[in-house]
Design a protein around this motif. Structure first.
Motif, PDB file in Angstrom:
ATOM      1  N   VAL A 254       0.630  -1.397  -0.092  1.00 41.37           N
ATOM      2  CA  VAL A 254       0.284   0.180   0.150  1.00 41.37           C
ATOM      3  C   VAL A 254       0.733   1.467  -0.145  1.00 41.37           C
ATOM      4  O   VAL A 254       1.842   1.244   0.927  1.00 41.37           O
ATOM      5  CB  VAL A 254      -0.669   0.109   1.660  1.00 41.37           C
ATOM      6  CG1 VAL A 254      -1.365   1.558   1.989  1.00 41.37           C
ATOM      7  CG2 VAL A 254      -1.963  -0.658   1.040  1.00 41.37           C
ATOM      8  N   VAL A 255       1.060   1.924  -1.113  1.00 41.97           N
ATOM      9  CA  VAL A 255       1.903   3.182  -1.497  1.00 41.97           C
ATOM     10  C   VAL A 255       0.346   4.671  -0.868  1.00 41.97           C
ATOM     11  O   VAL A 255      -0.818   4.802  -1.795  1.00 41.97           O
ATOM     12  CB  VAL A 255       2.104   3.563  -2.242  1.00 41.97           C
ATOM     13  CG1 VAL A 255       2.872   5.021  -2.394  1.00 41.97           C
ATOM     14  CG2 VAL A 255       3.546   2.309  -2.482  1.00 41.97           C
ATOM     15  N   ARG A 256       0.268   4.714   0.435  1.00 38.30           N
ATOM     16  CA  ARG A 256      -1.124   6.082   1.002  1.00 38.30           C
ATOM     17  C   ARG A 256      -0.066   7.209  -0.389  1.00 38.30           C
ATOM     18  O   ARG A 256       1.021   7.975   0.074  1.00 38.30           O
ATOM     19  CB  ARG A 256      -0.596   6.206   2.615  1.00 38.30           C
ATOM     20  CG  ARG A 256      -1.268   5.048   3.110  1.00 38.30           C
ATOM     21  CD  ARG A 256      -1.499   5.305   4.176  1.00 38.30           C
ATOM     22  NE  ARG A 256      -2.018   4.310   4.602  1.00 38.30           N
ATOM     23  CZ  ARG A 256      -3.084   4.244   5.578  1.00 38.30           C
ATOM     24  NH1 ARG A 256      -3.598   5.832   5.751  1.00 38.30           N
ATOM     25  NH2 ARG A 256      -3.374   3.382   6.002  1.00 38.30           N
ATOM     26  N   ALA A 257      -0.458   7.704   0.117  1.00 38.24           N
ATOM     27  CA  ALA A 257      -0.885   9.896  -0.684  1.00 38.24           C
ATOM     28  C   ALA A 257      -1.982   9.967  -0.567  1.00 38.24           C
ATOM     29  O   ALA A 257      -3.091   9.496  -0.359  1.00 38.24           O
ATOM     30  CB  ALA A 257       0.074   9.692  -2.470  1.00 38.24           C
ATOM     31  N   GLU A 292      -5.670   9.904   3.520  1.00 43.98           N
ATOM     32  CA  GLU A 292      -4.514   9.421   2.513  1.00 43.98           C
ATOM     33  C   GLU A 292      -4.819   8.153   2.515  1.00 43.98           C
ATOM     34  O   GLU A 292      -4.505   7.394   3.641  1.00 43.98           O
ATOM     35  CB  GLU A 292      -3.321   9.778   3.126  1.00 43.98           C
ATOM     36  CG  GLU A 292      -2.509  10.777   3.426  1.00 43.98           C
ATOM     37  CD  GLU A 292      -1.145  11.453   3.713  1.00 43.98           C
ATOM     38  OE1 GLU A 292      -1.034  10.447   3.969  1.00 43.98           O
ATOM     39  OE2 GLU A 292      -0.757  12.786   4.102  1.00 43.98           O
ATOM     40  N   TRP A 293      -4.731   7.319   1.147  1.00 44.62           N
ATOM     41  CA  TRP A 293      -5.190   5.970   1.061  1.00 44.62           C
ATOM     42  C   TRP A 293      -4.001   6.177   0.004  1.00 44.62           C
ATOM     43  O   TRP A 293      -3.605   6.211  -1.061  1.00 44.62           O
ATOM     44  CB  TRP A 293      -6.384   5.559   0.767  1.00 44.62           C
ATOM     45  CG  TRP A 293      -7.388   5.939   1.961  1.00 44.62           C
ATOM     46  CD1 TRP A 293      -7.089   6.017   3.342  1.00 44.62           C
ATOM     47  CD2 TRP A 293      -7.805   7.420   1.908  1.00 44.62           C
ATOM     48  NE1 TRP A 293      -8.044   5.874   3.805  1.00 44.62           N
ATOM     49  CE2 TRP A 293      -8.664   7.329   2.900  1.00 44.62           C
ATOM     50  CE3 TRP A 293      -8.053   8.452   0.960  1.00 44.62           C
ATOM     51  CZ2 TRP A 293      -9.962   8.029   3.795  1.00 44.62           C
ATOM     52  CZ3 TRP A 293      -9.396   9.061   1.013  1.00 44.62           C
ATOM     53  CH2 TRP A 293     -10.188   8.738   2.709  1.00 44.62           C
ATOM     54  N   ASP A 294      -3.966   4.260  -0.491  1.00 45.44           N
ATOM     55  CA  ASP A 294      -3.528   4.201  -2.008  1.00 45.44           C
ATOM     56  C   ASP A 294      -4.623   4.014  -2.738  1.00 45.44           C
ATOM     57  O   ASP A 294      -5.156   3.415  -3.564  1.00 45.44           O
ATOM     58  CB  ASP A 294      -2.891   2.528  -1.732  1.00 45.44           C
ATOM     59  CG  ASP A 294      -2.074   2.433  -3.326  1.00 45.44           C
ATOM     60  OD1 ASP A 294      -2.795   2.625  -4.135  1.00 45.44           O
ATOM     61  OD2 ASP A 294      -1.289   1.647  -3.273  1.00 45.44           O
ATOM     62  N   LYS A 295      -4.776   5.362  -3.937  1.00 42.32           N
ATOM     63  CA  LYS A 295      -5.533   5.118  -5.046  1.00 42.32           C
ATOM     64  C   LYS A 295      -5.485   4.032  -5.675  1.00 42.32           C
ATOM     65  O   LYS A 295      -7.247   3.741  -6.342  1.00 42.32           O
ATOM     66  CB  LYS A 295      -4.946   6.371  -5.941  1.00 42.32           C
ATOM     67  CG  LYS A 295      -6.515   6.844  -7.095  1.00 42.32           C
ATOM     68  CD  LYS A 295      -6.035   8.068  -7.914  1.00 42.32           C
ATOM     69  CE  LYS A 295      -7.104   8.231  -8.915  1.00 42.32           C
ATOM     70  NZ  LYS A 295      -6.487   9.642  -8.765  1.00 42.32           N
ATOM     71  N   ARG A 297      -4.987   0.969  -5.816  1.00 39.53           N
ATOM     72  CA  ARG A 297      -5.533  -0.522  -4.754  1.00 39.53           C
ATOM     73  C   ARG A 297      -6.746   0.940  -4.190  1.00 39.53           C
ATOM     74  O   ARG A 297      -8.130  -0.656  -4.265  1.00 39.53           O
ATOM     75  CB  ARG A 297      -4.716  -0.309  -3.472  1.00 39.53           C
ATOM     76  CG  ARG A 297      -3.489  -0.566  -3.350  1.00 39.53           C
ATOM     77  CD  ARG A 297      -3.721  -2.222  -3.666  1.00 39.53           C
ATOM     78  NE  ARG A 297      -2.660  -2.970  -3.766  1.00 39.53           N
ATOM     79  CZ  ARG A 297      -1.627  -3.796  -4.409  1.00 39.53           C
ATOM     80  NH1 ARG A 297      -3.217  -5.129  -5.117  1.00 39.53           N
ATOM     81  NH2 ARG A 297      -0.611  -4.665  -4.481  1.00 39.53           N
ATOM     82  N   SER A 382      -4.999  -3.987   4.630  1.00 40.37           N
ATOM     83  CA  SER A 382      -3.727  -2.890   5.015  1.00 40.37           C
ATOM     84  C   SER A 382      -4.155  -1.131   4.878  1.00 40.37           C
ATOM     85  O   SER A 382      -2.778  -0.698   5.272  1.00 40.37           O
ATOM     86  CB  SER A 382      -3.161  -3.419   3.641  1.00 40.37           C
ATOM     87  OG  SER A 382      -3.641  -4.575   3.326  1.00 40.37           O
ATOM     88  N   HIS A 383      -5.039  -1.220   5.301  1.00 40.18           N
ATOM     89  CA  HIS A 383      -5.503   0.616   5.092  1.00 40.18           C
ATOM     90  C   HIS A 383      -5.768   0.650   6.480  1.00 40.18           C
ATOM     91  O   HIS A 383      -5.792   1.879   7.052  1.00 40.18           O
ATOM     92  CB  HIS A 383      -6.265   0.954   4.244  1.00 40.18           C
ATOM     93  CG  HIS A 383      -5.664   1.301   2.558  1.00 40.18           C
ATOM     94  ND1 HIS A 383      -5.643   0.268   1.898  1.00 40.18           N
ATOM     95  CD2 HIS A 383      -5.157   2.217   2.189  1.00 40.18           C
ATOM     96  CE1 HIS A 383      -5.523   0.695   0.335  1.00 40.18           C
ATOM     97  NE2 HIS A 383      -5.042   2.877   0.920  1.00 40.18           N
TER      98      HIS A 383
END
Length: 405
Positions: A254-257, A292-295, A297, A382-383
């Protein structure tokens, strides 16, 4: 003791004991008993291994007895070897220095894995071996003294060491297989799929003004089918890759942005409307939906939940998507009207492969791998969020995912 008899001295915990004393009393130490009754112990091992089906169904007696001779030899040697109190503590903590060469227990684990035995079956072999040896020895020695207790302690230590080595090696082999599987999915399958997809795209573009040739109607139809099929296979490969990562404990990356959940939901609903022009879809966005989440995903979650709703809903009913923001989290819910999920299935609906086989009366003709809901759950988890479902004839089916900001 006869004058010409040499005493055999065994050290254990700093104490010395004479084996000859036990022999004079008609007793036999555990290590000696195992050595003298190896044939019977191995026969019981083979008989138990034969029950571990289906892997054992087509195995020869030699394969079933795999490395039991070497395992018993180690146990006898370990029981008879001197051991200080410090060494005993180190062994119980798994800190004993390991020989770099593969042990009999490790080789046994590798062969059992290759033979189709699961880890529970392999562990049960050691449990059965432990019980078998103690049962046979107890029949031979009806009275247990202090020396026997010490021997039993050393015996359990040896069995535990062999078991730990087997389990560790088994899990390492499984982990390697997982990495290999991920590598095949990531590269060896994706690469030719990308070539097929790009080639089909190029063929479809032959009808543009800058091309000299054009496809006829049938060629266009077949090329379009190739492109769409390759795209579907790519989605399946991506799903299998995600499931493999999740099932083997590495989790989904998971790559948060910073992003707007409401904006993403609008995009995904619009895409679904294009893909399913005959279906009614509604979207309601309430409150602040930024966080902030992984768009990418999050897009998978929307696609999976909406795709599931479309597949399992009545054709003339609407798919209703609601995105609600509150101070702590953003809540996404997808509702549809259709045959409700039975109480027996609702507990396992987020497990992988649970919807691959459909009951005869439920949604005939719908068969898939059942990975979408499992992947959605793993993405939400994962979030740091949760996902659940409610389903009834009166209220329809609603999947609700909660994403902490």
């Amino acid at each position: 003791m006869r004058k010409d008899e040499e005493p055999v001295v065994l050290a254990w915990g700093g104490q010395e004991r004479r084996k000859s004393n036990n022999l004079q009393q008609g007793r036999i130490r555990l290590a000696g008993f195992i050595r003298e009754n190896t044939k019977q112990i191995i026969a019981e091992w083979e008989t138990f291994a034969r029950t571990l089906i289906p892997a054992a169904n087509h195995m020869t007696p030699l394969a079933l007895r795999d490395h039991i001779n070497e395992i018993l030899a180690f146990i006898v040697s370990d029981i008879e070897s001197p051991q200080t109190g410090t060494e005993q503590i180190q062994k119980s903590h798994g800190e004993k220095e390991k020989d770099p060469a593969p042990t009999a227990a490790e080789t046994h684990a590798a062969l059992r894995l290759a033979g189709g035995f699961d880890i529970d079956q392999m562990v049960s072999e050691y449990r059965a071996l432990r019980a078998s040896v103690i049962k046979l020895w107890s029949k031979a020695n009806t009275q247990i003294n202090g020396t026997d207790i010490l021997d039993l302690t050393r015996f359990h230590e040896s069995i535990d060491q062999e078991l730990a080595e087997s389990v560790s090696h088994y899990t390492k082999k499984v982990s390697y297989s997982k990495d290999l599987f991920i590598g095949i999915l990531s590269h060896d399958l994706r690469s030719p799929l990308n070539v097929i997809s790009m080639s089909a795209q190029l063929m479809l573009n032959m009808g543009t003004p800058d091309r000299q040739q054009t496809l006829n109607e049938r060629q266009t139809m077949l090329t379009t089918q190739i492109y769409e099929s390759a795209s579907r296979i790519t989605v399946i490969v991506d799903d299998l890759l995600d499931v493999t990562r999740a099932r083997f404990g590495s989790g989904l990356p998971v790559v948060r942005a910073p992003m707007d959940m409401g904006f993403v939901s609008q995009q995904l609903v619009d895409e679904m409307r294009v893909a399913y022009p005959t279906r009614i879809m509604t979207l309601e966005i309430l409150g602040d939906t930024k966080g902030e989440w992984d768009k990418a995903r999050i897009g998978q979650v929307f696609s999976n939940l909406m795709g599931n709703a479309i597949q399992y809903s009545f054709k003339d009913s609407s798919i209703d998507v609601t995105v609600t923001g509150n101070p702590e989290e953003v809540i996404v819910s997808v509702h549809n009207e259709g045959v409700p999920i039975s109480p027996g299935k609702i507990e396992t609906v987020f497990n992988s492969l649970t919807r691959a086989v459909i009951d005869a009366g439920d949604h005939p003709g719908t068969v898939n791998l059942g990975l979408g809901l499992y992947i959605s759950k793993e993405i939400v988890v994962s979030h740091g969020g949760t996902i659940d479902v409610t389903s009834s004839e009166a209220d329809g089916t609603t999947f609700t995912a909660r994403f902490p900001r």
